[in-house]
Design a protein around this motif. Sequence first.
Motif: not given
Length: 156
Positions: A99, A101, A134-136, A156
């Motif tokens: 997970r 960035q 569940d990522y922006n 997120k």
Amino acid sequence: LSQNVKKIINIDPSGSKYLDPYVKKHMEIKNKSEMIFINKALYFTDTVYGISKTDLKTTTLKQIIENYNLDRIDLIKSDIEGGERIMVDELLEICNKFRPQLSLSIYHENYNKNKFILNDGVEIPKKLIENLKDYNYFYKNYSFDKNEAIFYAIPK
């Protein structure tokens, strides 16, 4: 460097050769991080400039994770001259496990023998959005034309 980062891995065929002198000085003053420079290209050598391709080796993110026994990845920043289109499938697996960035360049030309094969500005974000939960997601352009377009995926 100012956020107490433990390890920074930089994959670049030229190593730290083209690192700006300001950045090098900042690293000397602020750096408490382990800095690793891997003198390899990611995935392919077609658009590597200024280095003999006969001596150049390639690697993948999965190989780096395995070779350095990484159990945590916070950020993957990529500007690999169009290699993002090759890396995106590996990123899906890596993102689902770690997970991190993402900050990906999505503006490089993608022609293969005069045939347009993929629109990075559409296909890479589409693939990530459809497959990462569940990522922006954010898009930022840092110039007046399509150059320097960056796609961000932030957990997120």
